[in-house]
Design a protein around this motif. Structure first.
Motif, PDB file in Angstrom:
ATOM      1  N   LEU A  14       0.937  -1.248  -0.070  1.00  0.00           N
ATOM      2  CA  LEU A  14      -0.146  -0.034   0.013  1.00  0.00           C
ATOM      3  C   LEU A  14       0.974   1.269   0.137  1.00  0.00           C
ATOM      4  O   LEU A  14       0.598   2.344  -0.604  1.00  0.00           O
ATOM      5  CB  LEU A  14      -0.832   0.002   1.166  1.00  0.00           C
ATOM      6  N   ASP A  90      -8.219  -5.617   0.989  1.00  0.00           N
ATOM      7  CA  ASP A  90      -7.129  -4.585   0.809  1.00  0.00           C
ATOM      8  C   ASP A  90      -7.984  -2.912   1.122  1.00  0.00           C
ATOM      9  O   ASP A  90      -7.309  -2.205   1.809  1.00  0.00           O
ATOM     10  CB  ASP A  90      -6.562  -4.307  -0.381  1.00  0.00           C
ATOM     11  N   GLN A  91      -9.133  -2.770   0.734  1.00  0.00           N
ATOM     12  CA  GLN A  91      -9.742  -1.669   0.909  1.00  0.00           C
ATOM     13  C   GLN A  91     -10.011  -1.281   2.815  1.00  0.00           C
ATOM     14  O   GLN A  91      -9.697  -0.133   3.083  1.00  0.00           O
ATOM     15  CB  GLN A  91     -11.304  -1.607   0.402  1.00  0.00           C
ATOM     16  N   GLN A  94      -6.455  -0.399   3.921  1.00  0.00           N
ATOM     17  CA  GLN A  94      -6.295   1.099   3.298  1.00  0.00           C
ATOM     18  C   GLN A  94      -6.943   1.913   4.346  1.00  0.00           C
ATOM     19  O   GLN A  94      -6.388   3.254   4.486  1.00  0.00           O
ATOM     20  CB  GLN A  94      -6.755   1.030   1.798  1.00  0.00           C
ATOM     21  N   ASP A  98      -4.585   4.668   6.166  1.00  0.00           N
ATOM     22  CA  ASP A  98      -5.020   6.199   6.024  1.00  0.00           C
ATOM     23  C   ASP A  98      -5.381   7.002   7.351  1.00  0.00           C
ATOM     24  O   ASP A  98      -4.995   8.049   7.510  1.00  0.00           O
ATOM     25  CB  ASP A  98      -6.253   6.285   4.914  1.00  0.00           C
TER      26      ASP A  98
END
Length: 110
Positions: A14, A90-91, A94, A98
């Motif tokens: 990422l 993965d989202q 993320q 973030d």
């Protein structure tokens, strides 16, 4: 206990190529630093440590997949522990990376 290498690789995937990101082994985990501040860390058993503004972090704690981070039985203000189940996609990962990055960008430069 060593950090989860699969999670560490997912985090690398990422952040690799983004300015300011480095990684460093520490406290049995692999910390991911943004401009010198640790934003997230891959811990054991697939759990992710996330640096968060304590005000925001309180609203993200659900008592199951997201809990306040503790070290040696003591709460660590500004840190959350996100379970492997909450990081399946993965989202999802993320979102948490973030969140950690967003908070450390508010800190003074090192």
């Amino acid at each position: 206990m060593a950090y989860d290498e699969v999670l560490a690789q997912r985090i690398h995937d990422l952040v690799d190529g983004e300015a300011g990101w480095t990684s460093k082994k520490m406290f049995g985990g692999l910390g991911f630093m943004l401009d010198g501040h640790m934003a997230v860390a891959a811990g054991s058993s697939g759990a992710l440590m996330v640096r968060a503004d304590p005000a925001d972090g309180d609203e993200w704690v659900d008592g199951e997949s997201v809990q306040p981070m503790e070290m040696r039985g003591r709460p660590m203000a500004g840190w959350l522990l996100v379970s492997q189940d909450a990081l399946a996609g993965d989202q999802q990962l993320q979102v948490w990376v973030d969140r950690g990055a967003t908070f450390v960008r508010t800190l003074p430069p090192k």
